[in-house]
Scaffold this active site. Structure first.
Site, PDB file in Angstrom:
ATOM      1  N   THR A 297      -3.184   9.705  -4.979  1.00 31.02           N
ATOM      2  CA  THR A 297      -3.154   9.898  -3.525  1.00 31.02           C
ATOM      3  C   THR A 297      -2.034  10.861  -3.140  1.00 31.02           C
ATOM      4  O   THR A 297      -2.228  11.749  -2.293  1.00 31.02           O
ATOM      5  CB  THR A 297      -2.960   8.547  -2.815  1.00 31.02           C
ATOM      6  OG1 THR A 297      -4.022   7.699  -3.226  1.00 31.02           O
ATOM      7  CG2 THR A 297      -2.991   8.690  -1.312  1.00 31.02           C
TER       8      THR A 297
ATOM      9  N   GLU B 221       0.813  -1.221   0.000  1.00 30.22           N
ATOM     10  CA  GLU B 221       0.000   0.000   0.000  1.00 30.22           C
ATOM     11  C   GLU B 221       0.848   1.273   0.000  1.00 30.22           C
ATOM     12  O   GLU B 221       0.496   2.266  -0.625  1.00 30.22           O
ATOM     13  CB  GLU B 221      -0.940  -0.034   1.220  1.00 30.22           C
ATOM     14  CG  GLU B 221      -1.603   1.273   1.609  1.00 30.22           C
ATOM     15  CD  GLU B 221      -2.762   1.682   0.712  1.00 30.22           C
ATOM     16  OE1 GLU B 221      -2.817   1.202  -0.438  1.00 30.22           O
ATOM     17  OE2 GLU B 221      -3.587   2.489   1.147  1.00 30.22           O
TER      18      GLU B 221
END
Ligand code: HSE
Length: 307
Positions: free
Chosen positions: A181, A130
């Site tokens: 992100t 992640e």
């Protein structure tokens, strides 16, 4: 022993307004599958195919591969793996596409190696994947993708599962643009006013307390975002119009899902959720913005093996 497994992993909504980088929930929809196969190439993980998204397939830059490799190495590299990814959670959508990949990969490897690790033990390996996506090591997508439910991730220590507020029906609106992100994190200030931080802590406390009391109304009421949304709204086309349309159609609260551009809206039942979804679809059509809508509840189960 199985030599091949199929895993399902859920989309997730992170932050939930009150818990930047520390709160998230798993969704019943959308979710996605991956097939993971054992090979004889010790220590090697190969992405064999990716369906539904244009992802980097290199084993050093693909999130699922990195997470799988991290766990494989920790287990002494007894074999290799190849992965087929069926991406139905769009990358850059703000609903945990990378977390689903990372969580699915470690659940599959754990099963195929018969490693017997619990979800808490799998978390650091999923985070290795992640963190490629966001450049930071936060668990608010990965933890709910692994554990399911509603999860609080304190700054230190293991994630805590919270009681899920009764009757929450979520609508997720995904305008078809990609917000990375890392860019969305770049829009945030380094420091925030103490008065805002104090209020935000209060809302987070009120939310957690309401979850434990089983007070869904108070939990919904507490979802105030003073620190993050004001800085990220500009990244989401027509955020104000979306918000107004959602509230007018019956949403009780809502906000930016993770790093956006998806937004989430909470209704008290499926009838209201359908009305909210319909209103958001019309709003996006008026603005000429292609979109995807998902109606969901909080998924009790995180990533798991399916037949
Ligand atoms: N908490 C993260 C953020 C979630 O809002 O940046 C996205 O990975």
């Amino acid at each position: 022993m199985n030599r091949e497994v199929t895993v399902w992993a859920p989309a997730t909504v992170a932050n939930l307004n009150v818990g930047f980088d520390s709160l998230g929930c798993a969704l019943t929809n959308p979710g996605e599958k991956m097939i993971v196969r054992m090979t004889n190439a010790k220590g090697e993980v190969r992405i064999r195919s990716v369906h539904g998204a244009a992802l980097d397939m290199s084993s050093d830059r693909n999130i699922a591969a990195v997470a799988a490799k991290s766990l494989l190495h920790a287990m002494g590299d007894p074999c290799g793996f190849e992965l087929d990814l069926y991406k139905s959670i769009k990358p850059g959508s703000g609903i945990g596409s990378s977390a689903a990949s990372a969580a699915g990969a470690v659940v599959a490897v754990n099963e195929l190696l018969n490693a017997g690790l619990c979800r808490e033990e799998l978390l650091p390996f999923a985070l290795d994947g992640e963190q490629l996506a966001s450049g930071a090591r936060h668990s608010d997508n990965v933890a709910p993708a692994l554990f399911g439910g509603l999860v609080l991730c304190p700054p230190v220590g293991m994630p805590l599962s919270l009681p899920v507020p009764d009757g929450w029906h979520l609508v997720v609106l995904h305008p078809q643009i990609e917000v990375r992100t890392a860019d969305s994190r770049g829009a945030l200030p380094e420091v925030v006013p103490l008065s805002d931080a104090v209020k935000q802590v209060g809302w987070m406390g009120a939310f957690v307390a309401a979850c434990f009391r089983g007070d869904a109304e108070q939990a919904t009421f507490a979802l105030e975002d003073l620190l993050v949304a004001p800085h990220r709204q500009k990244l989401i086309p027509h955020f104000e119009e979306i918000k107004q349309a959602a509230f007018k159609a019956g949403a009780r609260t809502g906000g930016i899902s993770g790093s956006g551009p998806s937004t989430f809206w909470i209704a008290k039942d499926s009838k209201d959720a359908k009305a909210v979804a319909h209103a958001l679809e019309e709003c996006m059509a008026q603005m000429n913005v292609p979109c995807q809508l998902h109606e969901a509840q909080i998924a009790a189960q995180g990533a798991h093996i399916i037949p």
